[in-house]
Design an enzyme around this catalytic site. Structure first.
Site, PDB file in Angstrom:
ATOM      1  N   THR A  14       7.507  19.128   3.021  1.00  0.00           N
ATOM      2  CA  THR A  14       8.072  18.533   2.240  1.00  0.00           C
ATOM      3  C   THR A  14       7.205  18.391   0.698  1.00  0.00           C
ATOM      4  O   THR A  14       7.867  18.691  -0.188  1.00  0.00           O
ATOM      5  CB  THR A  14       8.348  16.886   2.444  1.00  0.00           C
ATOM      6  OG1 THR A  14       9.028  16.956   3.739  1.00  0.00           O
ATOM      7  CG2 THR A  14       8.932  16.038   1.591  1.00  0.00           C
ATOM      8  N   LYS A 104      -3.353  10.168   3.204  1.00  0.00           N
ATOM      9  CA  LYS A 104      -4.337   8.895   3.306  1.00  0.00           C
ATOM     10  C   LYS A 104      -4.871   8.645   4.836  1.00  0.00           C
ATOM     11  O   LYS A 104      -5.660   8.112   4.857  1.00  0.00           O
ATOM     12  CB  LYS A 104      -3.223   7.650   3.010  1.00  0.00           C
ATOM     13  CG  LYS A 104      -1.930   7.566   3.872  1.00  0.00           C
ATOM     14  CD  LYS A 104      -0.750   7.753   3.002  1.00  0.00           C
ATOM     15  CE  LYS A 104       0.573   8.354   3.876  1.00  0.00           C
ATOM     16  NZ  LYS A 104       1.496   8.975   3.159  1.00  0.00           N
ATOM     17  N   GLU A 128      -4.272  11.075  -5.652  1.00  0.00           N
ATOM     18  CA  GLU A 128      -3.430  10.368  -6.282  1.00  0.00           C
ATOM     19  C   GLU A 128      -2.225  10.030  -5.449  1.00  0.00           C
ATOM     20  O   GLU A 128      -1.531   9.044  -5.404  1.00  0.00           O
ATOM     21  CB  GLU A 128      -2.906  10.980  -7.701  1.00  0.00           C
ATOM     22  CG  GLU A 128      -1.926   9.869  -8.385  1.00  0.00           C
ATOM     23  CD  GLU A 128      -2.623   8.717  -8.945  1.00  0.00           C
ATOM     24  OE1 GLU A 128      -3.354   8.691  -9.638  1.00  0.00           O
ATOM     25  OE2 GLU A 128      -2.143   7.641  -8.347  1.00  0.00           O
ATOM     26  N   VAL A 131      -1.674   7.240  -2.294  1.00  0.00           N
ATOM     27  CA  VAL A 131      -0.986   5.958  -2.397  1.00  0.00           C
ATOM     28  C   VAL A 131       0.287   5.865  -3.209  1.00  0.00           C
ATOM     29  O   VAL A 131       0.068   6.354  -4.436  1.00  0.00           O
ATOM     30  CB  VAL A 131      -2.230   4.915  -3.060  1.00  0.00           C
ATOM     31  CG1 VAL A 131      -1.769   3.680  -2.978  1.00  0.00           C
ATOM     32  CG2 VAL A 131      -3.585   5.177  -2.034  1.00  0.00           C
ATOM     33  N   ILE A 135       4.081   7.293  -7.802  1.00  0.00           N
ATOM     34  CA  ILE A 135       3.626   6.538  -8.837  1.00  0.00           C
ATOM     35  C   ILE A 135       2.177   6.733  -9.226  1.00  0.00           C
ATOM     36  O   ILE A 135       1.314   6.678  -8.387  1.00  0.00           O
ATOM     37  CB  ILE A 135       3.806   5.131  -8.340  1.00  0.00           C
ATOM     38  CG1 ILE A 135       5.118   4.774  -7.896  1.00  0.00           C
ATOM     39  CG2 ILE A 135       3.457   4.006  -9.435  1.00  0.00           C
ATOM     40  CD1 ILE A 135       5.602   3.671  -7.018  1.00  0.00           C
ATOM     41  N   GLY A 186      15.872  10.549   6.954  1.00  0.00           N
ATOM     42  CA  GLY A 186      14.781  10.995   6.790  1.00  0.00           C
ATOM     43  C   GLY A 186      13.667  10.144   6.477  1.00  0.00           C
ATOM     44  O   GLY A 186      12.633  10.475   5.660  1.00  0.00           O
ATOM     45  N   ASP A 200       0.480   2.805   7.840  1.00  0.00           N
ATOM     46  CA  ASP A 200       0.477   3.451   6.909  1.00  0.00           C
ATOM     47  C   ASP A 200       0.103   2.616   5.518  1.00  0.00           C
ATOM     48  O   ASP A 200      -0.717   2.805   4.538  1.00  0.00           O
ATOM     49  CB  ASP A 200       1.908   3.914   6.583  1.00  0.00           C
ATOM     50  CG  ASP A 200       2.074   4.662   5.362  1.00  0.00           C
ATOM     51  OD1 ASP A 200       1.801   5.868   5.201  1.00  0.00           O
ATOM     52  OD2 ASP A 200       2.695   4.094   4.419  1.00  0.00           O
ATOM     53  N   LYS A 204      -3.203   2.851   2.945  1.00  0.00           N
ATOM     54  CA  LYS A 204      -3.022   2.696   1.491  1.00  0.00           C
ATOM     55  C   LYS A 204      -3.670   1.661   0.738  1.00  0.00           C
ATOM     56  O   LYS A 204      -4.478   1.973  -0.403  1.00  0.00           O
ATOM     57  CB  LYS A 204      -1.405   2.715   1.188  1.00  0.00           C
ATOM     58  CG  LYS A 204      -0.887   4.215   1.613  1.00  0.00           C
ATOM     59  CD  LYS A 204       0.711   4.072   1.395  1.00  0.00           C
ATOM     60  CE  LYS A 204       1.439   5.020   1.757  1.00  0.00           C
ATOM     61  NZ  LYS A 204       3.029   4.974   1.668  1.00  0.00           N
ATOM     62  N   GLY A 303       8.708  11.603  -1.113  1.00  0.00           N
ATOM     63  CA  GLY A 303       9.612  12.442  -1.317  1.00  0.00           C
ATOM     64  C   GLY A 303       9.095  13.582  -1.998  1.00  0.00           C
ATOM     65  O   GLY A 303       7.731  13.707  -2.412  1.00  0.00           O
TER      66      GLY A 303
END
Ligand SMILES: NC(=O)c1ccc[n+]([C@@H]2O[C@H](COP(=O)([O-])OP(=O)(O)OC[C@H]3O[C@@H](n4cnc5c(N)ncnc54)[C@H](OP(=O)(O)O)[C@@H]3O)[C@@H](O)[C@H]2O)c1
Length: 429
Positions: A14, A104, A128, A131, A135, A186, A200, A204, A303
């Site tokens: 991905t 992470k 970057e 997390v 963004i 997904g 998760d 983070k 994504g």
């Protein structure tokens, strides 16, 4: 054109596919991308069909041989997992290559050691994308907040659980239905535990807090964690009626005494709070800092394109520093007084329980809460059916340990038919 910068990409799933798409179409993006060459791409299975076109001679199943190539200056690790990427990143740093990773899970466990290795070899490790995916939050915290003291970072950092809770709230889906839908779209893995159990988000907030407070990475077991599988549709409905949305929030809050409160759990968020309106698979982080005040970051936390955007921005930052090197940030923790145990946090609570429908039952629970120093904001009796009454209670701020001792007494008492849920509410004030 000046120096060429060779990239080894480890992983073409991905995120890796998104990275190739950006690198192969550099026009209109940062000029520095035009000095970047993709030297090779490592995958697990060469025969697998790909969604992006990569020249066959660039693909390899031997990631270790690829990173050894002298023309490689930057290794991008987007393969996932822990042991193999750990060994690969160690080797890359020892070879004097810069590293960009989105991993992470790896950083939260071995980050401190890898940062030290990077420093020893005078190379950079950037992350970057680890997390909140697309963004930009780590780099702004490091650079744009440099004049500030951060007091808190509170956010929705897991899109899967936010998607599930949003579908429960908006479409009245049961938890299991919303999870199945997230899997079919997904958003959730076949094994959803890392998301729904809060691991998760825990990883983070570990990384985010270390950047926010300029501290070494905390050990994961210092971060209290609670998942969403116990949340019933009824809780979501009652929360809405009381003026709240239920969100999984990750907290990193500096206390007056300097200790840091780190935790991840479902939370009732007042509908007037901006985090209550972060829906679906989106992520957001609200930073409070002195003197800038409150700043909110919002966007796609995962994504292909969004995550690749963060990965490639790290590559560009490395290119920029190769041209104009700056001193690496030295993380100091000299006077750090430690982390706040969950028993010491102060928060409001939402409690739902089923009690015997007898005279004096509300007084009975009210007395127990009072005996343990828990002051109630509201107590409402809902849907009495048969011999059971459902009670929905909101407390004022209370210390977690007092709430736990009150709940122990309630669980042992004769008036209780079924204990349903206890969810923390964003604290007052
Ligand atoms: N997906 C996201 O939205 C997102 C967001 C933020 C962070 N991340 C992080 O980014 C990383 C990658 O995630 P992803 O979703 O892109 O994973 P993915 O779709 O499963 O892709 C993993 C890629 O790594 C390759 N790979 C696996 N084992 C390998 C090995 N031993 N040697 C060489 N290549 C190997 C796979 O090869 P094959 O294709 O041949 O199987 C695949 O191309 C993870 O650490 C994840 O936590 C992902």
């Amino acid at each position: 054109m000046g120096q060429r910068i060779g990239i080894a990409l480890i992983g073409l799933g991905t995120v890796g596919s998104g990275v190739v798409q950006i690198l192969e179409d550099a026009v209109g993006r940062d000029m520095r991308l035009q000095s970047v060459d993709l030297v090779g791409v490592a995958v697990r299975d060469l025969s697998k069909p790909r969604t992006v076109q990569v020249k066959a001679d660039l693909l390899t199943e031997d990631a270790f041989a690829l990173i050894e190539k002298p023309e490689v200056s930057i290794v991008i690790e987007v393969m996932g997992g822990i042991e193999k990427p750990y060994a690969l990143i160690r080797r890359a740093l020892e070879l004097g290559k810069h590293v960009v990773t989105a991993n992470k899970a790896l950083l939260a466990r071995h980050g401190q050691e890898l940062f030290a290795l990077a420093k020893a070899h005078r190379v950079q490790i950037r992350y970057e994308a680890a997390v909140c995916g697309g963004i930009p939050v780590l780099q702004p915290l490091q650079q744009c907040f440099g004049a500030n003291r951060v007091t808190s970072a509170i956010g929705i950092v897991n899109g899967t659980t936010n998607y599930i809770l949003t579908q429960m709230a908006e479409r009245s889906l049961a938890y299991s239905e919303a999870l199945a839908e997230a899997q079919s779209l997904g958003y959730a893995e076949a094994d959803p535990r890392a998301d729904v159990d809060g691991n998760d988000a825990q990883e983070k907030i570990a990384i985010l807090s270390s950047i926010a407070f300029r501290l070494p990475l905390p050990e994961l077991d210092k971060i209290y964690r609670e998942g969403i599988s116990a949340i019933a549709l009824g809780d979501v409905r009652y929360a809405q009626q009381l003026g709240f949305a239920i969100k999984v929030l990750a907290f990193a809050v500096r206390q007056q005494d300097g200790r840091i409160d780190l935790r991840v759990h479902p939370t009732l968020v007042p509908l007037e709070h901006p985090l209550s309106r972060v829906d679906g698979a989106f992520n957001a982080v609200v930073i409070e800092a002195d003197p800038v005040g409150q700043i909110m970051f919002y966007g796609s936390g995962a994504g292909s394109g969004p995550t690749a955007s963060a990965v490639v921005s790290d590559v560009i930052n490395i290119c920029a520093e190769l041209a104009y090197p700056v001193q690496p940030v030295v993380v100091e923790a000299m006077d750090f007084p430690g982390y706040l145990p969950i028993e010491e946090i102060r928060t409001r609570f939402y409690i739902r329980l089923k009690a015997l429908d007898l005279p004096g039952v509300i007084g009975h629970f009210g007395r127990i809460f009072g005996d343990h120093g828990v002051s109630l904001e509201s107590i409402v009796q809902k849907n009495p059916h048969g011999d059971a009454a459902e009670l929905v209670i909101i407390t004022h701020n209370v210390q977690e340990s007092q709430m736990r001792s009150a709940l122990t007494e309630i669980r042992e008492g004769t008036y209780l038919k079924e204990f349903c849920t206890a969810i923390r509410v964003l604290p007052e004030g």
